[in-house]
Design a protein around this motif. Structure first.
Motif, PDB file in Angstrom:
ATOM      1  N   ASP A  95       0.829  -1.079   0.217  1.00 61.47           N
ATOM      2  CA  ASP A  95       0.521  -0.248   0.403  1.00 61.47           C
ATOM      3  C   ASP A  95       0.739   1.518   0.067  1.00 61.47           C
ATOM      4  OD1 ASP A  95       0.845   0.020   2.613  1.00 61.47           O
ATOM      5  OD2 ASP A  95      -1.302  -0.399   3.494  1.00 61.47           O
ATOM      6  N   TYR A  96      -0.119   2.097  -0.510  1.00 58.80           N
ATOM      7  CA  TYR A  96       0.961   3.350  -0.431  1.00 58.80           C
ATOM      8  C   TYR A  96       1.716   4.141   1.287  1.00 58.80           C
ATOM      9  CZ  TYR A  96      -3.510   4.895   2.425  1.00 58.80           C
ATOM     10  OH  TYR A  96      -4.359   5.867   2.693  1.00 58.80           O
ATOM     11  N   MET A  97       1.591   3.216   2.486  1.00 55.74           N
ATOM     12  CA  MET A  97       2.065   3.430   3.421  1.00 55.74           C
ATOM     13  C   MET A  97       3.483   2.913   3.484  1.00 55.74           C
ATOM     14  SD  MET A  97      -0.562   3.847   6.176  1.00 55.74           S
ATOM     15  CE  MET A  97      -2.090   3.529   5.512  1.00 55.74           C
ATOM     16  N   GLY A  98       3.668   1.294   2.591  1.00 54.59           N
ATOM     17  CA  GLY A  98       4.697   0.639   2.678  1.00 54.59           C
ATOM     18  C   GLY A  98       4.281  -0.354   3.338  1.00 54.59           C
ATOM     19  N   ASN A  99       3.064  -1.109   3.971  1.00 54.33           N
ATOM     20  CA  ASN A  99       2.271  -2.363   4.289  1.00 54.33           C
ATOM     21  C   ASN A  99       3.166  -3.290   3.047  1.00 54.33           C
ATOM     22  OD1 ASN A  99       2.269  -0.758   6.558  1.00 54.33           O
ATOM     23  ND2 ASN A  99       0.622  -0.730   6.306  1.00 54.33           N
ATOM     24  N   ASN A 100       3.343  -4.374   3.153  1.00 55.32           N
ATOM     25  CA  ASN A 100       3.315  -5.750   2.927  1.00 55.32           C
ATOM     26  C   ASN A 100       2.267  -6.824   2.849  1.00 55.32           C
ATOM     27  OD1 ASN A 100       5.703  -4.493   1.342  1.00 55.32           O
ATOM     28  ND2 ASN A 100       6.871  -4.829   2.787  1.00 55.32           N
ATOM     29  N   TYR A 101       1.465  -6.799   2.121  1.00 56.54           N
ATOM     30  CA  TYR A 101       0.721  -7.853   2.451  1.00 56.54           C
ATOM     31  C   TYR A 101       0.647  -9.593   1.772  1.00 56.54           C
ATOM     32  CZ  TYR A 101      -1.966  -3.853   3.565  1.00 56.54           C
ATOM     33  OH  TYR A 101      -1.896  -2.520   4.224  1.00 56.54           O
ATOM     34  N   TYR A 102       0.328 -10.703   2.691  1.00 54.90           N
ATOM     35  CA  TYR A 102       0.713 -11.448   1.831  1.00 54.90           C
ATOM     36  C   TYR A 102      -0.261 -12.633   1.819  1.00 54.90           C
ATOM     37  CZ  TYR A 102       5.850 -10.183   2.186  1.00 54.90           C
ATOM     38  OH  TYR A 102       6.531  -9.587   1.894  1.00 54.90           O
ATOM     39  N   GLU A 103      -0.503 -13.986   1.266  1.00 55.79           N
ATOM     40  CA  GLU A 103      -1.495 -14.633   1.426  1.00 55.79           C
ATOM     41  C   GLU A 103      -0.930 -15.978   1.405  1.00 55.79           C
ATOM     42  OE1 GLU A 103      -6.487 -15.581  -0.505  1.00 55.79           O
ATOM     43  OE2 GLU A 103      -4.190 -14.640  -1.915  1.00 55.79           O
ATOM     44  N   ILE A 104      -1.558 -16.838   2.014  1.00 53.63           N
ATOM     45  CA  ILE A 104      -1.335 -18.841   2.226  1.00 53.63           C
ATOM     46  C   ILE A 104      -2.583 -19.062   1.516  1.00 53.63           C
ATOM     47  CG2 ILE A 104      -1.217 -20.665   2.591  1.00 53.63           C
ATOM     48  CD1 ILE A 104       0.468 -19.246   4.584  1.00 53.63           C
ATOM     49  N   PRO A 105      -3.732 -19.424  -0.330  1.00 55.35           N
ATOM     50  CA  PRO A 105      -4.581 -20.330  -0.253  1.00 55.35           C
ATOM     51  C   PRO A 105      -5.127 -21.042   0.399  1.00 55.35           C
ATOM     52  CG  PRO A 105      -3.001 -19.992  -2.504  1.00 55.35           C
ATOM     53  CD  PRO A 105      -2.327 -19.598  -1.172  1.00 55.35           C
TER      54      PRO A 105
ATOM     55  N   SER B 211       7.444  -0.890  12.771  1.00 55.16           N
ATOM     56  CA  SER B 211       6.736  -1.910  13.327  1.00 55.16           C
ATOM     57  C   SER B 211       6.075  -1.152  15.019  1.00 55.16           C
ATOM     58  CB  SER B 211       7.429  -3.200  14.003  1.00 55.16           C
ATOM     59  OG  SER B 211       8.340  -2.325  14.861  1.00 55.16           O
ATOM     60  N   GLU B 212       6.231  -0.207  15.453  1.00 60.23           N
ATOM     61  CA  GLU B 212       5.006   0.770  15.859  1.00 60.23           C
ATOM     62  C   GLU B 212       3.801   0.855  15.809  1.00 60.23           C
ATOM     63  OE1 GLU B 212       8.544   3.652  17.384  1.00 60.23           O
ATOM     64  OE2 GLU B 212       9.143   2.204  17.992  1.00 60.23           O
ATOM     65  N   ASN B 213       3.905   1.554  14.547  1.00 53.78           N
ATOM     66  CA  ASN B 213       2.333   1.769  14.095  1.00 53.78           C
ATOM     67  C   ASN B 213       1.971   1.437  13.343  1.00 53.78           C
ATOM     68  OD1 ASN B 213       0.453   3.367  13.989  1.00 53.78           O
ATOM     69  ND2 ASN B 213       0.931   5.447  12.887  1.00 53.78           N
ATOM     70  N   PHE B 214       1.078  -0.115  14.134  1.00 55.65           N
ATOM     71  CA  PHE B 214       1.133  -1.429  12.621  1.00 55.65           C
ATOM     72  C   PHE B 214      -0.971  -1.291  12.234  1.00 55.65           C
ATOM     73  CE2 PHE B 214       0.904  -2.842  17.012  1.00 55.65           C
ATOM     74  CZ  PHE B 214       0.362  -4.074  17.505  1.00 55.65           C
ATOM     75  N   GLU B 215      -1.385  -0.144  12.938  1.00 57.67           N
ATOM     76  CA  GLU B 215      -3.046   0.332  13.437  1.00 57.67           C
ATOM     77  C   GLU B 215      -3.136   0.766  11.730  1.00 57.67           C
ATOM     78  OE1 GLU B 215      -3.991   2.496  16.796  1.00 57.67           O
ATOM     79  OE2 GLU B 215      -3.525   0.686  17.988  1.00 57.67           O
ATOM     80  N   ASP B 216      -2.501   0.963  11.133  1.00 58.83           N
ATOM     81  CA  ASP B 216      -3.271   2.566  10.214  1.00 58.83           C
ATOM     82  C   ASP B 216      -2.776   1.328   8.469  1.00 58.83           C
ATOM     83  OD1 ASP B 216      -3.478   4.395  11.068  1.00 58.83           O
ATOM     84  OD2 ASP B 216      -1.326   5.305  11.058  1.00 58.83           O
ATOM     85  N   VAL B 217      -4.319   0.681   8.653  1.00 54.85           N
ATOM     86  CA  VAL B 217      -4.053  -0.012   7.757  1.00 54.85           C
ATOM     87  C   VAL B 217      -5.895   0.742   6.098  1.00 54.85           C
ATOM     88  CG1 VAL B 217      -5.561  -2.702   6.055  1.00 54.85           C
ATOM     89  CG2 VAL B 217      -4.129  -2.270   8.573  1.00 54.85           C
ATOM     90  N   PRO B 218      -5.239   1.194   5.088  1.00 52.95           N
ATOM     91  CA  PRO B 218      -5.925   1.765   4.188  1.00 52.95           C
ATOM     92  C   PRO B 218      -7.310   0.691   4.725  1.00 52.95           C
ATOM     93  CG  PRO B 218      -3.643   1.545   3.124  1.00 52.95           C
ATOM     94  CD  PRO B 218      -3.526   0.475   4.420  1.00 52.95           C
ATOM     95  N   PRO B 219      -8.641   1.393   3.308  1.00 62.05           N
ATOM     96  CA  PRO B 219      -9.730   0.791   4.201  1.00 62.05           C
ATOM     97  C   PRO B 219      -9.649  -0.462   3.063  1.00 62.05           C
ATOM     98  CG  PRO B 219      -9.844   2.403   3.580  1.00 62.05           C
ATOM     99  CD  PRO B 219      -8.384   2.552   4.280  1.00 62.05           C
ATOM    100  N   GLU B 220      -9.298  -0.347   1.918  1.00 63.42           N
ATOM    101  CA  GLU B 220      -9.289  -1.826   0.571  1.00 63.42           C
ATOM    102  C   GLU B 220      -8.630  -2.702   1.354  1.00 63.42           C
ATOM    103  OE1 GLU B 220      -6.748   1.503  -0.878  1.00 63.42           O
ATOM    104  OE2 GLU B 220      -8.166   1.862  -0.037  1.00 63.42           O
ATOM    105  N   TRP B 221      -7.486  -2.438   1.667  1.00 62.74           N
ATOM    106  CA  TRP B 221      -5.949  -3.403   1.721  1.00 62.74           C
ATOM    107  C   TRP B 221      -7.011  -4.393   3.413  1.00 62.74           C
ATOM    108  CZ3 TRP B 221      -3.378  -6.231  -0.701  1.00 62.74           C
ATOM    109  CH2 TRP B 221      -2.660  -5.981  -1.360  1.00 62.74           C
ATOM    110  N   ASP B 222      -7.828  -3.756   4.277  1.00 59.76           N
ATOM    111  CA  ASP B 222      -8.583  -4.284   5.672  1.00 59.76           C
ATOM    112  C   ASP B 222      -9.218  -4.524   5.193  1.00 59.76           C
ATOM    113  OD1 ASP B 222      -9.272  -4.048   8.288  1.00 59.76           O
ATOM    114  OD2 ASP B 222     -10.619  -3.649   7.456  1.00 59.76           O
TER     115      ASP B 222
END
Length: 144
Positions: free
Chosen positions: A34-44, A63-74
């Motif tokens: 995402d635009y904040m730099g969070n990486n997203y993963y999945e195991i199908p 790692s200190e602020n992991f609460e900000d996740v954009p709504p589309e990724w959430d």
């Protein structure tokens, strides 16, 4: 035909306990960033081994602020949507967020309020009859 050895409950318990102490291998498929730099993963999901749902997670940039996740990724993380958001969708939503932020600042200027967005406990109204912190009163009506 040979008879299988009888299963011992104690052997099963010890085997399951030892297996639970082994580190889990969580090497998932990279799905996006995402635009904040969070990486997203999945195991199908794999129903053949009894796994009915996908496992999804993210690794935060900070790692200190992991609460900000954009709504589309959430919504993707929580399983509300099957496919992860596209780059176009992410950029479109980011543009909408910026427009809303600018409009909020303009509305505050028209209302005569400071133009900076204040967050935290400072953003709440201050009333003389209430304490700001326990034992501390505001300037008006201070009992100190």
């Amino acid at each position: 035909m040979a008879k299988p050895p009888p299963r011992s409950i104690i052997t099963m318990i010890i085997t399951n306990f030892v297996n639970s102490l082994k580190p889990k291998k969580t090497s998932g498929n990279f799905k996006g960033i995402d635009y904040m730099g969070n990486n997203y993963y999945e195991i199908p999901a794999d129903p053949s081994i009894g796994k009915r749902q996908d496992k999804r997670w993210f690794v935060p940039q900070n790692s200190e602020n992991f609460e900000d996740v954009p709504p589309e990724w959430d919504s993707w993380l929580r399983g509300r949507r099957k496919e992860p958001p596209t780059e176009e969708e992410i950029m479109k939503n980011l543009a909408i967020i910026e427009i809303k932020r600018k409009n909020a600042i303009e509305v505050e200027k028209k209302a005569g309020k400071p133009s900076q967005m204040i967050t935290g406990y400072e953003s709440f109204p201050k009333r003389p009859e209430y304490e700001i912190f326990p034992g501390e009163h505001s300037d008006k009506g201070s009992t100190k």
